[in-house]
Design a protein around this motif. Structure first.
Motif, PDB file in Angstrom:
ATOM      1  N   TYR A 118       0.840  -1.161  -0.091  1.00  0.00           N
ATOM      2  CA  TYR A 118       0.050  -0.038  -0.018  1.00  0.00           C
ATOM      3  C   TYR A 118       0.714   1.253  -0.032  1.00  0.00           C
ATOM      4  O   TYR A 118       2.029   1.204   0.744  1.00  0.00           O
ATOM      5  N   TYR A 119       0.221   2.283  -0.768  1.00  0.00           N
ATOM      6  CA  TYR A 119       0.863   3.664  -0.558  1.00  0.00           C
ATOM      7  C   TYR A 119      -0.029   4.405   0.322  1.00  0.00           C
ATOM      8  O   TYR A 119      -1.186   4.230   0.562  1.00  0.00           O
ATOM      9  N   VAL A 120       0.733   4.950   1.660  1.00  0.00           N
ATOM     10  CA  VAL A 120      -0.072   5.496   2.615  1.00  0.00           C
ATOM     11  C   VAL A 120       0.344   6.932   3.059  1.00  0.00           C
ATOM     12  O   VAL A 120       1.108   7.281   3.758  1.00  0.00           O
ATOM     13  N   PRO A 121      -0.290   7.933   1.984  1.00  0.00           N
ATOM     14  CA  PRO A 121      -0.018   9.419   2.383  1.00  0.00           C
ATOM     15  C   PRO A 121      -0.582   9.564   3.522  1.00  0.00           C
ATOM     16  O   PRO A 121      -1.703   9.328   3.999  1.00  0.00           O
ATOM     17  N   ARG A 122       0.196  10.623   4.509  1.00  0.00           N
ATOM     18  CA  ARG A 122      -0.428  10.887   5.878  1.00  0.00           C
ATOM     19  C   ARG A 122      -0.091  12.492   6.089  1.00  0.00           C
ATOM     20  O   ARG A 122       0.880  12.812   5.919  1.00  0.00           O
ATOM     21  N   PHE A 123      -1.148  13.060   6.576  1.00  0.00           N
ATOM     22  CA  PHE A 123      -1.216  14.418   6.942  1.00  0.00           C
ATOM     23  C   PHE A 123      -1.035  14.334   8.594  1.00  0.00           C
ATOM     24  O   PHE A 123      -2.054  13.819   9.526  1.00  0.00           O
ATOM     25  N   TYR A 124      -0.076  15.139   9.103  1.00  0.00           N
ATOM     26  CA  TYR A 124      -0.079  15.228  10.628  1.00  0.00           C
ATOM     27  C   TYR A 124       0.116  16.802  11.072  1.00  0.00           C
ATOM     28  O   TYR A 124       0.666  17.725  10.197  1.00  0.00           O
ATOM     29  N   PHE A 149       5.843  23.391  17.503  1.00  0.00           N
ATOM     30  CA  PHE A 149       4.627  23.234  16.549  1.00  0.00           C
ATOM     31  C   PHE A 149       4.893  22.892  15.156  1.00  0.00           C
ATOM     32  O   PHE A 149       6.104  23.305  14.617  1.00  0.00           O
ATOM     33  N   GLN A 150       4.418  21.921  14.531  1.00  0.00           N
ATOM     34  CA  GLN A 150       4.730  21.280  13.254  1.00  0.00           C
ATOM     35  C   GLN A 150       3.359  20.767  12.403  1.00  0.00           C
ATOM     36  O   GLN A 150       2.426  20.543  13.114  1.00  0.00           O
ATOM     37  N   ILE A 151       3.652  20.639  11.097  1.00  0.00           N
ATOM     38  CA  ILE A 151       2.645  20.408  10.473  1.00  0.00           C
ATOM     39  C   ILE A 151       3.258  19.829   9.001  1.00  0.00           C
ATOM     40  O   ILE A 151       4.233  20.256   8.699  1.00  0.00           O
ATOM     41  N   GLY A 152       2.641  18.791   8.478  1.00  0.00           N
ATOM     42  CA  GLY A 152       3.487  18.124   7.453  1.00  0.00           C
ATOM     43  C   GLY A 152       2.705  16.935   6.724  1.00  0.00           C
ATOM     44  O   GLY A 152       1.665  16.831   7.188  1.00  0.00           O
ATOM     45  N   LEU A 153       3.289  16.511   5.585  1.00  0.00           N
ATOM     46  CA  LEU A 153       2.978  15.213   5.067  1.00  0.00           C
ATOM     47  C   LEU A 153       4.005  14.380   4.790  1.00  0.00           C
ATOM     48  O   LEU A 153       4.817  14.710   4.431  1.00  0.00           O
ATOM     49  N   ASN A 154       3.525  13.110   5.105  1.00  0.00           N
ATOM     50  CA  ASN A 154       4.399  12.055   4.859  1.00  0.00           C
ATOM     51  C   ASN A 154       4.130  11.714   3.453  1.00  0.00           C
ATOM     52  O   ASN A 154       3.228  10.990   3.136  1.00  0.00           O
ATOM     53  N   ASP A 174       9.394  13.561   3.508  1.00  0.00           N
ATOM     54  CA  ASP A 174       8.536  14.422   4.124  1.00  0.00           C
ATOM     55  C   ASP A 174       8.284  15.817   3.687  1.00  0.00           C
ATOM     56  O   ASP A 174       9.424  16.223   3.050  1.00  0.00           O
ATOM     57  N   LEU A 175       7.185  16.483   3.669  1.00  0.00           N
ATOM     58  CA  LEU A 175       7.129  17.643   3.437  1.00  0.00           C
ATOM     59  C   LEU A 175       6.587  18.541   4.632  1.00  0.00           C
ATOM     60  O   LEU A 175       5.554  18.099   5.117  1.00  0.00           O
ATOM     61  N   GLY A 176       7.193  19.350   5.397  1.00  0.00           N
ATOM     62  CA  GLY A 176       6.924  19.784   6.449  1.00  0.00           C
ATOM     63  C   GLY A 176       7.424  21.237   7.013  1.00  0.00           C
ATOM     64  O   GLY A 176       8.508  21.647   6.461  1.00  0.00           O
ATOM     65  N   TYR A 177       6.678  21.671   7.963  1.00  0.00           N
ATOM     66  CA  TYR A 177       7.105  22.930   8.313  1.00  0.00           C
ATOM     67  C   TYR A 177       7.208  22.791  10.138  1.00  0.00           C
ATOM     68  O   TYR A 177       6.296  22.072  10.754  1.00  0.00           O
ATOM     69  N   ARG A 178       8.188  23.371  10.610  1.00  0.00           N
ATOM     70  CA  ARG A 178       8.272  23.210  12.105  1.00  0.00           C
ATOM     71  C   ARG A 178       8.947  24.606  12.747  1.00  0.00           C
ATOM     72  O   ARG A 178       9.697  25.263  12.348  1.00  0.00           O
ATOM     73  N   THR A 179       8.285  24.970  13.869  1.00  0.00           N
ATOM     74  CA  THR A 179       8.747  26.097  14.678  1.00  0.00           C
ATOM     75  C   THR A 179       9.043  25.804  16.150  1.00  0.00           C
ATOM     76  O   THR A 179       8.294  25.147  16.824  1.00  0.00           O
ATOM     77  N   LEU A 189      13.030  33.300  21.763  1.00  0.00           N
ATOM     78  CA  LEU A 189      13.844  32.924  20.611  1.00  0.00           C
ATOM     79  C   LEU A 189      12.932  31.896  19.953  1.00  0.00           C
ATOM     80  O   LEU A 189      12.563  30.868  20.250  1.00  0.00           O
ATOM     81  N   SER A 190      12.753  32.187  18.480  1.00  0.00           N
ATOM     82  CA  SER A 190      12.066  31.240  17.752  1.00  0.00           C
ATOM     83  C   SER A 190      12.774  30.946  16.607  1.00  0.00           C
ATOM     84  O   SER A 190      13.412  31.549  15.824  1.00  0.00           O
ATOM     85  N   ASN A 191      12.781  29.494  16.340  1.00  0.00           N
ATOM     86  CA  ASN A 191      13.466  29.086  15.049  1.00  0.00           C
ATOM     87  C   ASN A 191      12.435  28.189  14.279  1.00  0.00           C
ATOM     88  O   ASN A 191      11.710  27.355  14.713  1.00  0.00           O
ATOM     89  N   ARG A 192      12.509  28.557  13.008  1.00  0.00           N
ATOM     90  CA  ARG A 192      11.452  28.266  12.105  1.00  0.00           C
ATOM     91  C   ARG A 192      12.188  27.221  10.945  1.00  0.00           C
ATOM     92  O   ARG A 192      13.147  27.694  10.841  1.00  0.00           O
ATOM     93  N   SER A 193      11.802  26.148  10.713  1.00  0.00           N
ATOM     94  CA  SER A 193      12.397  25.304   9.639  1.00  0.00           C
ATOM     95  C   SER A 193      11.482  24.667   8.880  1.00  0.00           C
ATOM     96  O   SER A 193      10.007  24.161   8.849  1.00  0.00           O
ATOM     97  N   PHE A 194      11.777  24.661   7.428  1.00  0.00           N
ATOM     98  CA  PHE A 194      10.876  23.911   6.393  1.00  0.00           C
ATOM     99  C   PHE A 194      11.601  22.919   5.735  1.00  0.00           C
ATOM    100  O   PHE A 194      12.866  23.038   5.257  1.00  0.00           O
ATOM    101  N   SER A 195      11.124  21.627   5.384  1.00  0.00           N
ATOM    102  CA  SER A 195      11.826  20.468   5.009  1.00  0.00           C
ATOM    103  C   SER A 195      11.133  19.949   3.690  1.00  0.00           C
ATOM    104  O   SER A 195       9.778  19.928   3.980  1.00  0.00           O
ATOM    105  N   LEU A 196      11.644  19.550   2.757  1.00  0.00           N
ATOM    106  CA  LEU A 196      11.181  18.656   1.577  1.00  0.00           C
ATOM    107  C   LEU A 196      12.486  17.979   1.112  1.00  0.00           C
ATOM    108  O   LEU A 196      13.430  18.428   0.756  1.00  0.00           O
TER     109      LEU A 196
END
Length: 210
Positions: A118-124, A149-154, A174-179, A189-196
């Protein structure tokens, strides 16, 4: 009788093809431990320093609200311990330590790629809170509140089902954003990151269906 047997066979094939049915449940999770150290030898004298250490445990529970669509969540804890190159009066290594409790709800959809695969895309969405501590000397320790805080897609999430109750999940992208926010008194102090990424922190997990 032949028609009845044929119907039963087709029903069995359909059941095998759509193994994730509404009302099914599964438990899963991850457990990791990492540790490092360094050793230096000078004039036949050896000295070993402890390096970074990390630990994380994240159990998960999922419920299939309809065929092939599950909602679930993870509750976990992560701990890291890194040398900060301060030393105590007797020469012992001191450390920066961080502990974080994590809550991560998620939604997954199962797309059949063939029998048992199976292919299992996941939103979190995830949130966490905890503390950072830094050892300054034998008696002084600074402490900071931290949150995440984070939001993303597997996007590259796959599962193989070798049996009715066991699933092997592999995630390779993954495609994700995290702070991350750290507070100490009135300072923030805030650190933000975006990953693909492809094969970014690839993981293998095991699911148990019931």
């Amino acid at each position: 009788m032949k028609k009845l047997l044929l119907c039963l066979a087709l029903a069995g094939m359909t059941s095998a093809l759509y193994a994730q049915k509404g009302g099914d449940m599964l438990v899963s999770g991850s457990l990791s431990w990492k540790s490092s150290s360094s050793k230096a030898t000078v004039a036949s004298t050896s000295a070993t320093e402890k390096g970074s250490r990390s630990f994380e445990i994240t159990p998960q529970f999922h419920y299939f609200v309809i065929d092939k669509l599950s909602v679930g969540g993870a509750i976990g804890y992560s701990f890291t311990k890194d040398p900060n190159y301060n030393n105590s009066t007797n020469g012992d290594q001191l450390f920066d330590k961080s502990g974080l409790f994590i809550i991560r709800p998620m939604v997954s959809y199962y797309i059949s790629l063939g029998e048992k695969f199976y292919y299992v895309p996941r939103f979190y969405v995830g949130a966490g809170f905890g503390k950072n501590k830094s050892e300054i000397n034998d008696t002084d320790v600074t402490e900071q509140n931290t949150s995440m805080f984070q939001i993303g897609l597997n996007l590259l999430n796959f599962e193989f089902r070798p049996s009715d109750h066991i699933g092997i999940m592999f995630n390779a992208g993954d495609l994700g954003y995290r702070t991350d926010i750290t507070k100490e008194g009135d300072n923030k102090l805030s650190n933000r990151s975006f990953s693909l990424g492809l094969n970014l922190g690839a993981t293998i997990g095991f699911n148990y269906y019931f």
